[in-house]
Design a protein around this motif. Structure first.
Motif, PDB file in Angstrom:
ATOM      1  N   TYR A   2     -28.823  -1.252-165.972  1.00 39.85           N
ATOM      2  CA  TYR A   2     -28.006  -2.416-166.267  1.00 39.85           C
ATOM      3  C   TYR A   2     -28.923  -3.585-166.602  1.00 39.85           C
ATOM      4  O   TYR A   2     -29.681  -4.067-165.744  1.00 39.85           O
ATOM      5  CB  TYR A   2     -27.115  -2.765-165.068  1.00 39.85           C
ATOM      6  CG  TYR A   2     -26.107  -1.679-164.737  1.00 39.85           C
ATOM      7  CD1 TYR A   2     -25.010  -1.454-165.561  1.00 39.85           C
ATOM      8  CD2 TYR A   2     -26.256  -0.879-163.607  1.00 39.85           C
ATOM      9  CE1 TYR A   2     -24.078  -0.471-165.260  1.00 39.85           C
ATOM     10  CE2 TYR A   2     -25.345   0.104-163.290  1.00 39.85           C
ATOM     11  CZ  TYR A   2     -24.253   0.312-164.131  1.00 39.85           C
ATOM     12  OH  TYR A   2     -23.338   1.296-163.839  1.00 39.85           O
TER      13      TYR A   2
ATOM     14  N   HIS B  53     -30.035  -7.317-167.362  1.00 40.58           N
ATOM     15  CA  HIS B  53     -29.704  -8.698-167.021  1.00 40.58           C
ATOM     16  C   HIS B  53     -30.560  -9.635-167.868  1.00 40.58           C
ATOM     17  O   HIS B  53     -31.653  -9.254-168.307  1.00 40.58           O
ATOM     18  CB  HIS B  53     -29.954  -8.964-165.531  1.00 40.58           C
ATOM     19  CG  HIS B  53     -29.043  -8.220-164.608  1.00 40.58           C
ATOM     20  ND1 HIS B  53     -29.043  -6.839-164.501  1.00 40.58           N
ATOM     21  CD2 HIS B  53     -28.088  -8.657-163.728  1.00 40.58           C
ATOM     22  CE1 HIS B  53     -28.151  -6.459-163.602  1.00 40.58           C
ATOM     23  NE2 HIS B  53     -27.553  -7.544-163.119  1.00 40.58           N
TER      24      HIS B  53
ATOM     25  N   LEU C  62     -25.959 -15.912-161.317  1.00 40.40           N
ATOM     26  CA  LEU C  62     -24.698 -15.175-161.332  1.00 40.40           C
ATOM     27  C   LEU C  62     -24.743 -13.953-160.425  1.00 40.40           C
ATOM     28  O   LEU C  62     -25.798 -13.340-160.209  1.00 40.40           O
ATOM     29  CB  LEU C  62     -24.363 -14.738-162.754  1.00 40.40           C
ATOM     30  CG  LEU C  62     -24.200 -15.853-163.794  1.00 40.40           C
ATOM     31  CD1 LEU C  62     -23.904 -15.245-165.162  1.00 40.40           C
ATOM     32  CD2 LEU C  62     -23.119 -16.851-163.389  1.00 40.40           C
TER      33      LEU C  62
ATOM     34  N   ARG D 207     -22.994 -10.190-160.187  1.00 46.53           N
ATOM     35  CA  ARG D 207     -22.289  -9.233-161.058  1.00 46.53           C
ATOM     36  C   ARG D 207     -21.849  -8.020-160.244  1.00 46.53           C
ATOM     37  O   ARG D 207     -22.584  -7.555-159.366  1.00 46.53           O
ATOM     38  CB  ARG D 207     -23.200  -8.789-162.208  1.00 46.53           C
ATOM     39  CG  ARG D 207     -23.524  -9.901-163.209  1.00 46.53           C
ATOM     40  CD  ARG D 207     -24.572  -9.438-164.208  1.00 46.53           C
ATOM     41  NE  ARG D 207     -24.771 -10.405-165.295  1.00 46.53           N
ATOM     42  CZ  ARG D 207     -25.573 -11.462-165.214  1.00 46.53           C
ATOM     43  NH1 ARG D 207     -26.259 -11.680-164.087  1.00 46.53           N
ATOM     44  NH2 ARG D 207     -25.686 -12.294-166.231  1.00 46.53           N
TER      45      ARG D 207
ATOM     46  N   TYR E 141     -20.677  -4.048-160.767  1.00 50.40           N
ATOM     47  CA  TYR E 141     -20.714  -2.915-161.700  1.00 50.40           C
ATOM     48  C   TYR E 141     -20.000  -1.724-161.080  1.00 50.40           C
ATOM     49  O   TYR E 141     -19.925  -1.575-159.849  1.00 50.40           O
ATOM     50  CB  TYR E 141     -22.157  -2.519-162.016  1.00 50.40           C
ATOM     51  CG  TYR E 141     -22.935  -3.550-162.803  1.00 50.40           C
ATOM     52  CD1 TYR E 141     -22.887  -3.570-164.191  1.00 50.40           C
ATOM     53  CD2 TYR E 141     -23.722  -4.501-162.155  1.00 50.40           C
ATOM     54  CE1 TYR E 141     -23.602  -4.512-164.922  1.00 50.40           C
ATOM     55  CE2 TYR E 141     -24.432  -5.444-162.871  1.00 50.40           C
ATOM     56  CZ  TYR E 141     -24.375  -5.446-164.252  1.00 50.40           C
ATOM     57  OH  TYR E 141     -25.080  -6.373-164.972  1.00 50.40           O
TER      58      TYR E 141
ATOM     59  N   GLN F 209     -21.638  -2.747-168.920  1.00 55.30           N
ATOM     60  CA  GLN F 209     -21.225  -4.128-168.705  1.00 55.30           C
ATOM     61  C   GLN F 209     -20.587  -4.283-167.317  1.00 55.30           C
ATOM     62  O   GLN F 209     -19.957  -3.354-166.801  1.00 55.30           O
ATOM     63  CB  GLN F 209     -20.226  -4.553-169.782  1.00 55.30           C
ATOM     64  CG  GLN F 209     -20.821  -4.573-171.172  1.00 55.30           C
ATOM     65  CD  GLN F 209     -22.032  -5.484-171.268  1.00 55.30           C
ATOM     66  OE1 GLN F 209     -21.947  -6.667-170.919  1.00 55.30           O
ATOM     67  NE2 GLN F 209     -23.158  -4.935-171.709  1.00 55.30           N
ATOM     68  N   PRO F 210     -20.727  -5.449-166.713  1.00 57.57           N
ATOM     69  CA  PRO F 210     -20.157  -5.653-165.372  1.00 57.57           C
ATOM     70  C   PRO F 210     -18.637  -5.725-165.395  1.00 57.57           C
ATOM     71  O   PRO F 210     -18.037  -6.154-166.375  1.00 57.57           O
ATOM     72  CB  PRO F 210     -20.768  -6.989-164.931  1.00 57.57           C
ATOM     73  CG  PRO F 210     -21.104  -7.692-166.204  1.00 57.57           C
ATOM     74  CD  PRO F 210     -21.486  -6.622-167.184  1.00 57.57           C
TER      75      PRO F 210
ATOM     76  N   LYS G 209     -16.983  -7.552-163.064  1.00 62.39           N
ATOM     77  CA  LYS G 209     -16.700  -8.939-162.703  1.00 62.39           C
ATOM     78  C   LYS G 209     -18.014  -9.714-162.692  1.00 62.39           C
ATOM     79  O   LYS G 209     -19.080  -9.180-162.382  1.00 62.39           O
ATOM     80  CB  LYS G 209     -16.069  -9.023-161.301  1.00 62.39           C
ATOM     81  CG  LYS G 209     -14.695  -8.398-161.175  1.00 62.39           C
ATOM     82  CD  LYS G 209     -13.623  -9.304-161.694  1.00 62.39           C
ATOM     83  CE  LYS G 209     -12.239  -8.826-161.332  1.00 62.39           C
ATOM     84  NZ  LYS G 209     -11.945  -7.417-161.357  1.00 62.39           N
ATOM     85  N   ILE G 210     -17.909 -10.993-163.001  1.00 54.88           N
ATOM     86  CA  ILE G 210     -19.049 -11.904-162.888  1.00 54.88           C
ATOM     87  C   ILE G 210     -18.586 -13.120-162.107  1.00 54.88           C
ATOM     88  O   ILE G 210     -17.572 -13.749-162.452  1.00 54.88           O
ATOM     89  CB  ILE G 210     -19.581 -12.333-164.270  1.00 54.88           C
ATOM     90  CG1 ILE G 210     -20.096 -11.127-165.055  1.00 54.88           C
ATOM     91  CG2 ILE G 210     -20.699 -13.363-164.100  1.00 54.88           C
ATOM     92  CD1 ILE G 210     -20.591 -11.473-166.450  1.00 54.88           C
TER      93      ILE G 210
ATOM     94  N   SER H 194     -19.572 -16.879-160.720  1.00 58.46           N
ATOM     95  CA  SER H 194     -20.463 -18.020-160.930  1.00 58.46           C
ATOM     96  C   SER H 194     -20.129 -19.108-159.920  1.00 58.46           C
ATOM     97  O   SER H 194     -18.989 -19.200-159.455  1.00 58.46           O
ATOM     98  CB  SER H 194     -20.326 -18.565-162.352  1.00 58.46           C
ATOM     99  OG  SER H 194     -19.010 -19.032-162.577  1.00 58.46           O
TER     100      SER H 194
END
Length: 1281
Positions: A488, A490, A515, A517, A519, A527-528, A530-531, A533
């Motif tokens: 993954y 980043h 951030l 993330r 997975y 791609q994650p 959820k992210i 912040s």
């Protein structure tokens, strides 16, 4: 209050040379950032860690004791600071910031420029002098400047304060005479490469010479130098080219002798300046010796070399302590040794044994720590020093270490189940898997770019998957065989990663881009899902909650912790309070809202995430806190690791105390175990929600009801208790209750065993050892000039048939064994006589070879005395038990099957007393060192259940004491006492109903319940409800009953009801009048006053604070202090007797009280007490005879009167002082001075109601047990329970 229960000290750093120092009965060694100070405990004749002091922010370079004041010490550091410390008060006396290009490399003390001053040097000089106690500017010594090579170290001459020797980087030395000529750059060792440096690693002046010194270099051997001529007198020859010496020291009391440590092989070598080869070689450890210093402790011989009457040719020979052909008698010095692996030890040179040895220690930042998932008491640590070390937390000792040389070990993770492997991430060498059982690395994972890997996590639900996060911006999922499953990407370095405990395919990462993330590995995309912040700086560690599904926490360089709810896609809570970047994060595995964090601000904070409150702050670490981990079976035991290179263990029980008390009180499961959702509701009391508690509940519900209470108490006690000794104690309880030997665990044999098992299991252990070959080192050389003549004389005597004289000459030659072999030819009595003389000789020489000879002549007393003197109390117990079993006696063949006897044999009374006394000594040692559970194990090993539980009470292990008492069933007095103190803890927590429930477990509980309910300050309805629970009348009914009893002139009975009525202040007036009247009659005692005083002092605090009761309040406080001092005398709380008497006198003086006791009478009693206590300390360990005390008869009379009032110092209630578990563990936190004893508080302090005044935990406990009111005389209660 969260308390520290264990400490793994840092190892000694190997970076600098002068990192060990000694003075008087103290020694100190330097870790990277802190000093560890040890001091001789004269009661047990052993060195104890008393302080950890840290102020430097970078590596300490050098440490030196003041030459005449062992309280003062000076250090320099790579942070360009010079610091003077006071060890006694544990504070910085003065600090100097050095404004130079290079940091000071060496430090010392001098009086050259006037008064007491510190001197230091960096680079090629000059030598600076700092008058630290004045405002005087730095001065320089012009004679010690302008060197052509940098200075490594320097030494002032011990007798000539104007002479200093300096060792240089190029291998030469300089001799500077202040006010005279100097010699610079002399005695440089010869080398094939003239440009190659050969730094001086050690130099020491000969203490008996004005001109000689010894020195050694990195590559060149030890040399004896004449500093006047600048010539080498002797170059000492090492046994082989493989040997190398970097450290040396003179041996005090042995003229011309010095000791060196081999940096490659761990061998101590003894030398004499008259001989160029070593006279003795002793391998003390496999690892090289980095630094050493001698420490001189007063040596007391147990056997005196005296001869009664005139010595004749037929007198028994007394062998001198001298060399012989087989053994070189070493001087009685002790050597503080520091090793390259961080190990530190104190070696007894004369006894050829370790006084103590901490085999290993991390020498740099410990970035991570993790408990083993299957071997519950094994803790793994990973460090900047490139090693993983395994520790047994029950003994706080190292048991294994990885091969090392891995660069920085940032993170580690155990394999799931019992695979016995650890995966670790490093700064330069990728990841590796260490097979602990095989002791080798079995797999390496390394990418081509060789970037740092900051975090690693082994999937606990799928043992084939390992996740890593690194500086290259990738989170990589691998199979254990190295195959990459997923990568993954980043946008920046990834610092944290963690697997979800609920879903084996879900993971979270923390990145430098601020951030978090989420997975999901089962998807094909990289791609994650959820992210999150919200952080304003890089995210470091990230952890999923083990209890609340979808909840995770992240720590950041923005000094906050964010708690995220994945299911709600939102931030649940932001935790603020840290003052530096957050590193360590840990969820509790039983309480879903408890989160722990560690930071660069040196603090550990414990949070309630429900409202974001910080419920506890721990200050004991001396640097950044990185690692946090929870015990797999004891969820409220936590370990932390730090840049201060220590690991500390913590008990979090105080945060969930009502739970264990609910179990003891027999509350239903609904008040103990609950659901995560109910526990997360704000305002609800703590409830257990984890797997461990649910397993206990299931086991209990599946068991038989007949023994459920005992089983529940035992299981829960193990669940909550710290590991040190608790399991051992419960096995001993089982043995006492008749458990079959076959059901005992393997660990039982390694702990404190019941005495009936000692010989059995020790014989088995001996058979195991017989199978192993042991390698011994050493064996001195040397002989005396008259040896040949003595041997010739012996030959003549044997030819003449004079066996006795032949034996005596052999003794004079030191060949005792040959003499003993021939002695039976004279007579059996002579054989016994000469063997007994040999055992006395060996005892004087502290030689363990006396053991078989003492055994042969049947002298167990000598064996026990020898073992006790060496501090080997466990061996002494074994010897005493063997004596009790009759093995030392010639016994007739009889039937040894009588029941109740010791292994079938009735021991002699004297042997039984010997065993009991020796076990008591061992228990005292454990108790004195803050290990009351192990002390209780000692008493349990001889079936002394009452004293075992009493030890737990005095060690403030109240829950364990009550639990053990309930299971044993035969120690009701101690069990009830533990329950009473636990009820007082409930009062402090505001759990009044629970306090009453605990007191109801005590049969005669009415007075205790009344005193408990009397202290409850609540509304009328709440108090009446409590009275109902306690089976007491309502407030109004109590008032009516009290008035009735008052009219009947029954003051004691009416006070009982007044204190729990609506007008408790009436009880105060009646009680004080009754007490004063009783005292005025004369010849009163503690038993006359104390019971009624307990009721009178139970009045509610809010009522007591009323202005109209001020006079009564002060009288009550004064009387409680005075009679508390009498109770302290009775119980053996000697250290608080004086403070209580002073407290009573001060209250009397300030309030102008008129009582049957006066200021003058209390002062005279105080004087008498202090005088006798000083006399006791002087004659320790012998008992004090009052008739021999050099004082006036009036003082002795006052002391005896004090004893009479208290009931005597041999009262049946006497227990001795309290010593709470781990109360002797030193701390990095602020130093506090007790407001009652004026002594420094070691470890955590107990703060009084003003938030500033502090006492030690032990002082607080003893004070509260005899006087319920605070030492500040505010009328508020002290409750440290």
């Amino acid at each position: 209050m969260v308390r520290q229960v264990g400490l793994l000290p840092a190892g000694c750093q190997p970076w600098n040379n002068d990192v060990v120092a000694t003075s008087g009965d103290r020694f100190v060694y330097c870790a990277t950032l802190a000093m560890y100070i040890y001091q001789l405990d004269r009661k047990f004749n052993e060195f104890q860690l008393i302080s950890i002091m840290s102020e430097h922010t970078k590596t300490i370079n050098c440490v030196k004791f003041h030459p005449t004041n062992s309280d003062l010490i000076a250090t320099t550091g790579a942070d360009k600071k010079v610091i003077v410390w006071n060890i006694a008060t544990q504070h910085v006396v003065a600090k100097l910031d050095v404004v130079t290009r290079d940091p000071p490399k060496a430090v010392g003390w001098t009086s050259v420029k006037g008064s007491d001053a510190v001197c230091f040097i960096q680079g090629s000089g000059p030598l600076y002098v700092w008058a630290y106690s004045t405002e005087q500017k730095l001065q320089t010594i012009k004679e010690a400047s302008g060197f052509s090579s940098s200075v490594c170290q320097f030494r002032w001459h011990p007798k000539n304060p104007n002479r200093v020797a300096l060792g240089h980087l190029d291998g030469s030395i300089s001799i500077c005479n202040i006010g005279g000529k100097s010699q610079k750059g002399i005695c440089r060792p010869e080398s094939e490469d003239e440009d190659e440096d050969d730094p001086v690693t050690a130099l020491e002046w000969d203490p008996l010479s004005a001109d000689y010194l010894i020195m050694t270099n990195t590559f060149h051997p030890v040399r004896l130098i004449d500093t006047v001529s600048g010539t080498v007198i002797t170059e000492f020859k090492l046994p082989s080219a493989a040997a190398n010496v970097h450290t040396l020291a003179w041996i005090s009391g042995a003229p011309g002798m010095f000791v060196t440590g081999d940096v490659k092989s761990g061998i101590l070598r003894m030398w004499n300046v008259s001989k160029s080869t070593p006279i003795e070689n002793i391998r003390i450890k496999k690892t090289g010796i980095h630094a050493l210093q001698t420490i001189n402790v007063e040596h007391h011989s147990r056997v005196k070399d005296v001869r009664d009457g005139q010595v004749s040719s037929t007198s028994p020979t007394l062998t001198p302590a001298s060399t012989n052909s087989s053994h070189f008698v070493l001087p009685p010095a002790k050597i503080v040794c520091a090793f390259l692996d961080g190990g530190v030890g104190l070696y007894d040179l004369g006894g050829r044994k370790w006084d103590f040895l901490r085999d290993q220690g991390h020498i740099e930042t410990i970035f991570d720590c993790k408990f083993c998932p299957y071997n519950r008491d094994i803790l793994a640590t990973g460090s900047f020093d490139g090693t993983i070390k395994l520790w047994d937390i029950t003994s706080m000792t190292a048991i294994n270490s990885s091969p090392g040389n891995e660069g920085v070990v940032y993170s580690l993770s155990w394999a799931p189940g019992d695979l016995n492997c650890i995966v670790a991430s490093t700064s330069k060498h990728g990841m590796f898997i260490w097979d602990v059982g095989k002791g080798r690395i079995i797999q390496r994972f390394q990418d081509a770019n060789k970037t740092a890997i900051f975090c690693v996590a082994w999937n606990q639900k799928d043992s084939k998957r390992i996740m890593s996060a690194g500086a290259d911006g990738y989170c990589i999922i691998r199979q254990v065989n190295g195959e990459i499953v997923q990568k993954y990407k980043h946008p920046a370095p990834v610092y944290g990663c963690d697997w979800s405990p609920e879903n084996k395919d879900m993971m979270a990462t923390g990145c430098e881009d601020k951030l978090v993330r989420i997975y999901y590995l089962a998807t094909i995309t990289d791609q994650p899902l959820k992210i999150f912040s919200g952080h304003t700086a890089k995210v470091f560690h990230i952890k999923w909650s083990p209890l609340k599904e979808g909840m995770l926490a992240s720590g950041s360089d923005d000094s906050t912790i964010h708690v995220w709810d994945y299911s709600q896609e939102s931030c649940f809570q932001v935790l603020r309070g840290h003052e530096g970047p957050v590193r360590g994060i840990m969820w509790n595995s039983e309480i879903p809202y408890l989160l722990v964090s560690g930071s660069w601000d040196y603090k550990i904070r414990i949070w309630d995430i429900r409202d974001g409150a910080c419920v506890e702050t721990l200050l004991d670490h001396g640097a950044d806190v990185y690692g946090l981990t929870s015990h797999p079976e004891r969820p409220f035991l936590m370990a932390s690791s730090s840049r201060d290179s220590t690991v500390r263990l913590w008990s979090l029980n105080s945060l969930v105390q009502p739970i264990e008390l609910n179990i003891l009180a027999g509350k239903p499961w609904a008040s103990v175990v609950g659901t995560t959702d109910s526990a997360m509701a704000l305002g609800n009391p703590p409830m257990l929600c984890g797997k461990g508690s649910k397993d206990i509940k299931a086991e209990m519900e599946a068991g038989l009801p007949c023994n459920n209470k005992e089983r529940l108490v035992k299981l829960c006690s193990k669940f909550f208790s710290p590991p040190t000794g608790a399991d051992n104690l419960w096995e001993l309880v089982s043995v006492v209750k008749g458990l079959d030997d076959s059901l005992l665990s393997e660990r039982y044999k390694k702990g404190i065993m019941h005495v009936k098992h000692l010989t059995k299991f020790k014989a088995s252990e001996a058979q195991e050892h017989e199978m192993a070959k042991m390698l011994s080192f050493g064996g001195g050389i040397g002989s005396m000039s008259r040896e040949a003549r003595l041997r010739e004389a012996a030959k003549i005597y044997i030819r003449l048939g004079n066996l006795q004289r032949y034996c005596e000459l052999l003794v004079e030659l030191g060949e005792w064994e040959r003499a003993i072999a021939v002695a039976p030819g004279v007579s059996l009595e002579y054989w016994k006589s000469i063997t007994k003389r040999y055992t006395k000789f060996l005892a004087k020489e502290d030689d363990e070879n006396l053991i078989p000879f003492c055994t042969a002549i049947g002298d167990p007393e000598a064996l026990v005395e020898f073992s006790c003197a060496r501090g080997q109390l466990s061996d002494a117990v074994l010897a005493a038990q063997v004596a009790c079993e009759g093995i030392f006696d010639e016994m007739a063949q009889t039937d040894h099957t009588d029941k109740g006897l010791c292994n079938g044999i009735k021991p002699k009374k004297s042997y039984q007393m010997l065993l009991t006394g020796t076990v008591q000594k061992l228990a005292d040692w454990y108790f004195h060192n803050g290990s009351p559970v192990l002390a209780a194990c000692c008493h349990m090993s001889v079936d002394d259940c009452q004293q075992a539980v009493q030890c737990l009470i005095q060690g403030h292990e109240l829950e364990l004491a009550a639990s053990v008492g309930v299971v044993l069933g035969n120690v009701s007095k101690q069990t009830h006492q533990a329950l009473e103190y636990l009820s007082r803890r409930c009062e402090h927590l505001g759990k009044w109903e629970l306090a009453v429930d605990l007191l109801k477990l005590i049969p005669e509980n009415r007075d205790l319940v009344i005193r408990c309910c009397a202290k409850c300050a609540a509304s009328r309805d709440e108090i009446n409800y409590l009275h109902t629970k306690a089976s007491l009348p309502s407030l109004e009914e109590c008032l009516h009953e009290a008035e009735t009893l008052k009219n009947q002139i029954r003051p004691v009975d009416c006070i009982r009801y007044y204190v729990v009525s609506s007008t408790p202040e009436v009880a105060l007036e009646i009680g004080l009048e009754y007490i004063k009247a009783s005292m005025s009659k004369g010849r009163y005692s503690l038993d006359d006053i104390y019971p009624i005083l307990q009721f009178t002092s139970s009045i509610r605090a809010d009522k007591l604070q009323q202005p109209k009761l001020e006079q009564y309040r002060m009288e009550l406080l004064c009387l409680c202090a005075y009679f508390g001092s009498l109770m302290a005398v009775r119980l053996g709380y000697d250290e608080i007797v004086g403070p209580l008497l002073r407290h009573a006198r001060n209250i009397m003086s300030k309030a102008g009280l008129r009582l049957p006791i006066t200021e003058d009478s209390v002062s005279r009693e105080l004087e008498a007490w202090d005088t006798i206590c000083k006399a006791k300390a002087t004659c320790f360990p012998e008992p004090l005879e009052l008739s021999r005390v050099m004082t006036s008869p009036e003082v002795v009379q006052k002391y005896e009167e004090l004893l009479r009032k208290s009931g005597g110092d041999n009262h049946s209630d006497r227990t001795g002082p309290d010593c709470a578990s781990s109360s002797r563990l030193p701390s990095h936190s602020d130093v506090h001075v007790s407001c009652i004893s004026q002594h420094r508080v070691q470890g955590l302090a107990y703060f009084l109601e003003d938030g500033r005044s502090a006492v030690s935990p032990n002082e607080a406990l003893m004070w509260a047990k005899v006087n319920p009111f605070s030492p500040l005389a505010t009328g508020l209660r002290i409750n440290p329970f």
